[in-house]
Design an enzyme around this catalytic site. Structure first.
Site, PDB file in Angstrom:
ATOM      1  CD  GLN A 163      -9.035  31.606  93.192  1.00 58.70           C
ATOM      2  OE1 GLN A 163     -10.023  31.239  93.794  1.00 58.70           O
ATOM      3  NE2 GLN A 163      -7.843  31.623  93.747  1.00 58.70           N
TER       4      GLN A 163
ATOM      5  CD  GLU B 126      -4.017  30.946  97.896  1.00 53.11           C
ATOM      6  OE1 GLU B 126      -4.590  31.479  98.848  1.00 53.11           O
ATOM      7  OE2 GLU B 126      -4.628  30.469  96.909  1.00 53.11           O
TER       8      GLU B 126
ATOM      9  CG  HIS C 119      -7.470  39.495 107.418  1.00 53.68           C
ATOM     10  ND1 HIS C 119      -7.593  40.435 106.428  1.00 53.68           N
ATOM     11  CD2 HIS C 119      -7.505  38.284 106.794  1.00 53.68           C
ATOM     12  CE1 HIS C 119      -7.680  39.833 105.249  1.00 53.68           C
ATOM     13  NE2 HIS C 119      -7.630  38.535 105.434  1.00 53.68           N
TER      14      HIS C 119
ATOM     15  CG  ASP D 169      -8.040  33.392 105.412  1.00 53.33           C
ATOM     16  OD1 ASP D 169      -9.162  33.650 104.945  1.00 53.33           O
ATOM     17  OD2 ASP D 169      -7.128  34.240 105.500  1.00 53.33           O
TER      18      ASP D 169
ATOM     19  CG  ASP E  73      -5.777  20.996  97.127  1.00 52.83           C
ATOM     20  OD1 ASP E  73      -6.211  21.387  98.231  1.00 52.83           O
ATOM     21  OD2 ASP E  73      -6.492  20.489  96.246  1.00 52.83           O
ATOM     22  N   GLY E  74      -4.350  22.635  99.952  1.00 57.97           N
ATOM     23  CA  GLY E  74      -4.345  22.385 101.395  1.00 57.97           C
ATOM     24  C   GLY E  74      -4.721  20.956 101.746  1.00 57.97           C
TER      25      GLY E  74
ATOM     26  N   PRO F 219     -12.169  24.598  94.429  1.00 59.96           N
ATOM     27  CG  PRO F 219     -10.322  26.012  94.186  1.00 59.96           C
ATOM     28  CD  PRO F 219     -11.705  25.760  93.643  1.00 59.96           C
TER      29      PRO F 219
ATOM     30  CG  ASP G 272      -5.924  37.769 101.899  1.00 57.36           C
ATOM     31  OD1 ASP G 272      -5.506  37.954 103.051  1.00 57.36           O
ATOM     32  OD2 ASP G 272      -6.936  37.076 101.648  1.00 57.36           O
TER      33      ASP G 272
END
Ligand code: SAM
Length: 281
Positions: A34, A109, A65, A158, A140-141, A165, A89
């Site tokens: 990205q 992540e 959050h 999240d 990759d989740g 993706p 993050d």
């Protein structure tokens, strides 16, 4: 003296534009996944922008959050093992670590650059990433939930909007795999976009999740720097109704931590205070 012209960053959804007045651009890089920008925004501190979508500003990130984390973690009587998909993050991890029962967090992540940027430019958000209970997986989740044999009390998705993706993170196959990774009293939370503009998307996601979890609830919150202002999360659980938790129990745990949006009344309120148009759809 002449006033300096304001340069605006606009997140353009195609239907509406949300503008933030830019003071400075601190970072820009195209990662493998990205386009990443860090901007200094007048009156909002720093902002993280991925593929032209605002992920957070320092001024209001606590709202997102706190609300993606605490309704689930306060509903579970003793959350110990937590999985976060996305969330590079670190904001969700920071909030999860406020719960003393949590022994281990796996953060999955896809983009290592987001984690580096968070550590460099957002120290108050990424503060928990260096905690010894946190294990960061750059992966990759989708693949992670398919291949791991670990079980979790809580899973938090999240992620970015359901494009690129992140698209598959909203599909049934991923959720079937994720459900398998939860303990029999496990809870799953996923960020689910703006109810005004994504009503059909939310409805379809709830239908998919109801094939896996007996309890599926949507809740909403006000997010000043996300287009549309009102945003949502979906809560899904095999066992626990979030509104069944005794307020006194929430209070006893909550008094051990500091929050700015979440409190025991908000816990129940977010689930009860759904606007009529969302109940009817
Ligand atoms: N607060 C945010 C928002 O605006 O909704 C979400 C924040 S967090 C930065 C989203 C993260 O999800 C991004 O860093 C992105 O790289 C990550 N992500 C997207 N798809 C993913 C996937 N398939 N597996 C793991 N992480 C993913």
């Amino acid at each position: 003296m002449e006033k300096e012209p304001t340069i605006w960053f606009y997140e353009d959804t195609g239907g509406i534009k949300l503008g933030l007045p830019v003071k400075d651009i601190l970072f820009h890089k195209r990662s493998a996944y990205q386009d990443i920008y860090v901007m200094e925004i007048k009156g909002h501190g720093r902002a993280l922008v991925l593929d032209d979508c605002i992920q957070l500003t320092e001024k209001d990130e606590f709202i997102y959050h706190e609300l993606i984390v605490h309704p689930a973690l306060f509903t579970h009587p003793h959350p110990q093992e937590v999985l976060v998909i996305g969330g590079g993050d670190g904001g969700s991890v920071r909030e999860i670590l406020k719960h003393k029962s949590v022994r281990h967090i796996d953060l999955v992540e896809i983009d290592a650059e987001v984690i580096e940027v968070a550590k460099t430019f957002f120290p108050t958000v990424s503060v928990g990433l260096k905690d010894s209970r946190v294990n960061i997986h750059i992966e990759d989740g989708i693949k992670y939930v398919k291949t791991t044999d670990k079980k979790y009390d809580i899973a938090i998705v999240d992620s970015t909007d359901p494009i690129g993706p992140a698209k598959a993170l909203y599909e049934i196959e991923f959720h079937q795999d994720l459900g398998q990774r939860l303990n029999e009293d496990g809870i799953m939370i996923i960020q689910s976009e703006c109810p005004y503009y994504n009503a059909q998307f939310i409805k379809d996601l709830c239908i998919r999740l109801r094939t896996i979890y007996p309890i599926v609830k949507i809740y909403v919150y006000a997010m000043p720097t996300y287009p549309g202002g009102m945003w949502s999360f979906i809560y899904a659980s095999f066992k626990y109704e979030p509104t069944d938790v005794e307020e006194g129990k929430i209070k006893a745990r909550w008094q051990t931590m500091t929050t700015r949006y979440y409190n025991p009344k908000v816990h129940k309120g977010v689930f009860y205070m759904l606007p009529q148009f969302m109940l009817e759809e």
